[in-house]
Design a protein around this motif. Sequence first.
Motif, PDB file in Angstrom:
ATOM      1  N   TYR A  39       0.872  -1.172   0.000  1.00 44.44           N
ATOM      2  CA  TYR A  39       0.000   0.000   0.000  1.00 44.44           C
ATOM      3  C   TYR A  39       0.909   1.223   0.000  1.00 44.44           C
ATOM      4  O   TYR A  39       1.631   1.473   0.953  1.00 44.44           O
ATOM      5  CB  TYR A  39      -0.890  -0.016   1.241  1.00 44.44           C
ATOM      6  CG  TYR A  39      -1.776   1.196   1.372  1.00 44.44           C
ATOM      7  CD1 TYR A  39      -2.800   1.435   0.458  1.00 44.44           C
ATOM      8  CD2 TYR A  39      -1.603   2.093   2.425  1.00 44.44           C
ATOM      9  CE1 TYR A  39      -3.619   2.535   0.587  1.00 44.44           C
ATOM     10  CE2 TYR A  39      -2.416   3.202   2.560  1.00 44.44           C
ATOM     11  CZ  TYR A  39      -3.423   3.416   1.635  1.00 44.44           C
ATOM     12  OH  TYR A  39      -4.235   4.519   1.760  1.00 44.44           O
ATOM     13  N   ASN A  93      -0.981   9.984   7.577  1.00 45.02           N
ATOM     14  CA  ASN A  93      -1.462   8.824   6.823  1.00 45.02           C
ATOM     15  C   ASN A  93      -1.391   7.531   7.622  1.00 45.02           C
ATOM     16  O   ASN A  93      -2.314   6.713   7.576  1.00 45.02           O
ATOM     17  CB  ASN A  93      -0.657   8.685   5.522  1.00 45.02           C
ATOM     18  CG  ASN A  93      -0.934   9.805   4.547  1.00 45.02           C
ATOM     19  OD1 ASN A  93      -1.783   9.695   3.682  1.00 45.02           O
ATOM     20  ND2 ASN A  93      -0.203  10.911   4.672  1.00 45.02           N
ATOM     21  N   PHE A  94      -0.312   7.321   8.360  1.00 43.77           N
ATOM     22  CA  PHE A  94      -0.208   6.054   9.088  1.00 43.77           C
ATOM     23  C   PHE A  94      -1.190   5.998  10.254  1.00 43.77           C
ATOM     24  O   PHE A  94      -1.679   4.927  10.607  1.00 43.77           O
ATOM     25  CB  PHE A  94       1.230   5.778   9.542  1.00 43.77           C
ATOM     26  CG  PHE A  94       1.789   6.704  10.586  1.00 43.77           C
ATOM     27  CD1 PHE A  94       1.482   6.550  11.928  1.00 43.77           C
ATOM     28  CD2 PHE A  94       2.676   7.710  10.219  1.00 43.77           C
ATOM     29  CE1 PHE A  94       2.038   7.390  12.893  1.00 43.77           C
ATOM     30  CE2 PHE A  94       3.239   8.549  11.175  1.00 43.77           C
ATOM     31  CZ  PHE A  94       2.909   8.399  12.518  1.00 43.77           C
ATOM     32  N   CYS A  97      -4.377   4.806   8.799  1.00 43.41           N
ATOM     33  CA  CYS A  97      -4.330   3.350   8.591  1.00 43.41           C
ATOM     34  C   CYS A  97      -4.595   2.608   9.901  1.00 43.41           C
ATOM     35  O   CYS A  97      -5.291   1.590   9.926  1.00 43.41           O
ATOM     36  CB  CYS A  97      -2.973   2.946   8.029  1.00 43.41           C
ATOM     37  SG  CYS A  97      -2.661   3.466   6.330  1.00 43.41           S
ATOM     38  N   ARG A  98      -4.038   3.121  10.986  1.00 43.54           N
ATOM     39  CA  ARG A  98      -4.237   2.471  12.285  1.00 43.54           C
ATOM     40  C   ARG A  98      -5.705   2.539  12.712  1.00 43.54           C
ATOM     41  O   ARG A  98      -6.246   1.575  13.287  1.00 43.54           O
ATOM     42  CB  ARG A  98      -3.358   3.120  13.349  1.00 43.54           C
ATOM     43  CG  ARG A  98      -3.334   2.348  14.657  1.00 43.54           C
ATOM     44  CD  ARG A  98      -2.299   2.888  15.597  1.00 43.54           C
ATOM     45  NE  ARG A  98      -2.635   4.208  16.101  1.00 43.54           N
ATOM     46  CZ  ARG A  98      -1.908   4.870  16.997  1.00 43.54           C
ATOM     47  NH1 ARG A  98      -0.793   4.329  17.464  1.00 43.54           N
ATOM     48  NH2 ARG A  98      -2.272   6.065  17.413  1.00 43.54           N
ATOM     49  N   GLN A 100      -8.235   2.613  10.648  1.00 50.24           N
ATOM     50  CA  GLN A 100      -8.915   1.620   9.811  1.00 50.24           C
ATOM     51  C   GLN A 100      -8.738   0.214  10.375  1.00 50.24           C
ATOM     52  O   GLN A 100      -9.674  -0.581  10.407  1.00 50.24           O
ATOM     53  CB  GLN A 100      -8.380   1.684   8.381  1.00 50.24           C
ATOM     54  CG  GLN A 100      -8.833   2.879   7.581  1.00 50.24           C
ATOM     55  CD  GLN A 100     -10.321   2.862   7.310  1.00 50.24           C
ATOM     56  OE1 GLN A 100     -10.929   1.809   7.109  1.00 50.24           O
ATOM     57  NE2 GLN A 100     -10.933   4.032   7.326  1.00 50.24           N
ATOM     58  N   TRP A 113      -4.803  -3.877   7.196  1.00 49.63           N
ATOM     59  CA  TRP A 113      -4.651  -2.462   7.520  1.00 49.63           C
ATOM     60  C   TRP A 113      -3.556  -2.232   8.552  1.00 49.63           C
ATOM     61  O   TRP A 113      -2.880  -1.202   8.541  1.00 49.63           O
ATOM     62  CB  TRP A 113      -5.972  -1.869   7.990  1.00 49.63           C
ATOM     63  CG  TRP A 113      -6.829  -1.435   6.844  1.00 49.63           C
ATOM     64  CD1 TRP A 113      -7.955  -2.039   6.366  1.00 49.63           C
ATOM     65  CD2 TRP A 113      -6.596  -0.308   5.995  1.00 49.63           C
ATOM     66  NE1 TRP A 113      -8.440  -1.360   5.274  1.00 49.63           N
ATOM     67  CE2 TRP A 113      -7.628  -0.291   5.025  1.00 49.63           C
ATOM     68  CE3 TRP A 113      -5.629   0.687   5.949  1.00 49.63           C
ATOM     69  CZ2 TRP A 113      -7.709   0.685   4.031  1.00 49.63           C
ATOM     70  CZ3 TRP A 113      -5.693   1.662   4.955  1.00 49.63           C
ATOM     71  CH2 TRP A 113      -6.728   1.653   4.013  1.00 49.63           C
ATOM     72  N   TYR A 114      -3.342  -3.193   9.438  1.00 48.23           N
ATOM     73  CA  TYR A 114      -2.238  -3.052  10.393  1.00 48.23           C
ATOM     74  C   TYR A 114      -0.898  -3.143   9.660  1.00 48.23           C
ATOM     75  O   TYR A 114       0.043  -2.409   9.971  1.00 48.23           O
ATOM     76  CB  TYR A 114      -2.311  -4.125  11.479  1.00 48.23           C
ATOM     77  CG  TYR A 114      -1.275  -3.933  12.561  1.00 48.23           C
ATOM     78  CD1 TYR A 114      -1.452  -2.966  13.564  1.00 48.23           C
ATOM     79  CD2 TYR A 114      -0.110  -4.688  12.565  1.00 48.23           C
ATOM     80  CE1 TYR A 114      -0.488  -2.771  14.531  1.00 48.23           C
ATOM     81  CE2 TYR A 114       0.862  -4.489  13.539  1.00 48.23           C
ATOM     82  CZ  TYR A 114       0.667  -3.533  14.520  1.00 48.23           C
ATOM     83  OH  TYR A 114       1.620  -3.323  15.482  1.00 48.23           O
ATOM     84  N   ASN A 116      -0.499  -2.225   6.554  1.00 49.25           N
ATOM     85  CA  ASN A 116      -0.402  -0.931   5.877  1.00 49.25           C
ATOM     86  C   ASN A 116       0.097   0.145   6.833  1.00 49.25           C
ATOM     87  O   ASN A 116       0.928   0.989   6.471  1.00 49.25           O
ATOM     88  CB  ASN A 116      -1.764  -0.512   5.316  1.00 49.25           C
ATOM     89  CG  ASN A 116      -2.215  -1.390   4.167  1.00 49.25           C
ATOM     90  OD1 ASN A 116      -1.408  -2.079   3.537  1.00 49.25           O
ATOM     91  ND2 ASN A 116      -3.509  -1.381   3.896  1.00 49.25           N
ATOM     92  N   TYR A 117      -0.424   0.089   8.054  1.00 50.72           N
ATOM     93  CA  TYR A 117      -0.032   1.068   9.073  1.00 50.72           C
ATOM     94  C   TYR A 117       1.475   1.030   9.326  1.00 50.72           C
ATOM     95  O   TYR A 117       2.143   2.079   9.335  1.00 50.72           O
ATOM     96  CB  TYR A 117      -0.815   0.791  10.357  1.00 50.72           C
ATOM     97  CG  TYR A 117      -0.169   1.288  11.629  1.00 50.72           C
ATOM     98  CD1 TYR A 117       0.001   2.653  11.860  1.00 50.72           C
ATOM     99  CD2 TYR A 117       0.261   0.390  12.608  1.00 50.72           C
ATOM    100  CE1 TYR A 117       0.588   3.107  13.028  1.00 50.72           C
ATOM    101  CE2 TYR A 117       0.859   0.842  13.772  1.00 50.72           C
ATOM    102  CZ  TYR A 117       1.016   2.191  13.979  1.00 50.72           C
ATOM    103  OH  TYR A 117       1.597   2.633  15.140  1.00 50.72           O
ATOM    104  N   VAL A 120       3.333   2.277   6.048  1.00 54.80           N
ATOM    105  CA  VAL A 120       3.163   3.700   5.771  1.00 54.80           C
ATOM    106  C   VAL A 120       3.873   4.541   6.831  1.00 54.80           C
ATOM    107  O   VAL A 120       4.437   5.594   6.526  1.00 54.80           O
ATOM    108  CB  VAL A 120       1.663   4.058   5.682  1.00 54.80           C
ATOM    109  CG1 VAL A 120       1.464   5.571   5.590  1.00 54.80           C
ATOM    110  CG2 VAL A 120       1.047   3.385   4.461  1.00 54.80           C
TER     111      VAL A 120
END
Length: 201
Positions: A39, A93-94, A97-98, A100, A113-114, A116-117, A120
């Motif tokens: 991501y 942004n991160f 993600c968190r 989400q 999503w984790y 991605n977190y 990112v």
Amino acid sequence: LTFVENEEEKERSLPLYEFCSSVRILIRNPDYIGSLFIYEPFDAFYSTAFQQAFYQELEREDFDILHYEYAQMASYVRKDCPIPQILTEHEVNFAACRIQAALKTNVIQKFSWYYNYMQVMQREIQLLQNPDKVIFMTPKDAGYFAGSLPEEKISVIRTALNENVFRIFSTHTLPARGDDLLESIRACITRTNETLKADEP
């Protein structure tokens, strides 16, 4: 110098010419090719064409300051540039993600999503090292980068909102008002000048 997504958006940007001495608009056409496993909300806004246009503008005219909007534009920050460079971080942004990851009930989506977190966060912290100053909208947003960015690089200027149009849902998003906003901007400029040892504001 900015991106738009299509020709229709390009037409909507015409009012900019009334307020800006120079306007240059490019259709976003990133070099980045998406991946099912990565991501990447930053490289999706990087393009060689935009980079070249940016360099052309720097050669065409002398600028007192370079202002980048959003972390997605941090890829264009030049480390060797003698001109003060400021980036406005409208959203961490991160952190998004968190949030989400916390909201998802499906285990696979939560893990995704984790992941991605974590990814990112590393990338965003890396990108924000490059500007001379990073402006956050709230102290909470700035707090996400405590220990990751030098304290003198961080400033907070709350977004000013027209309360006749927008509702205020939380004290965490309480906007700046009048003199408070102007004072925040003055303080940010002063700290930037001190950090960069600028002769003039």
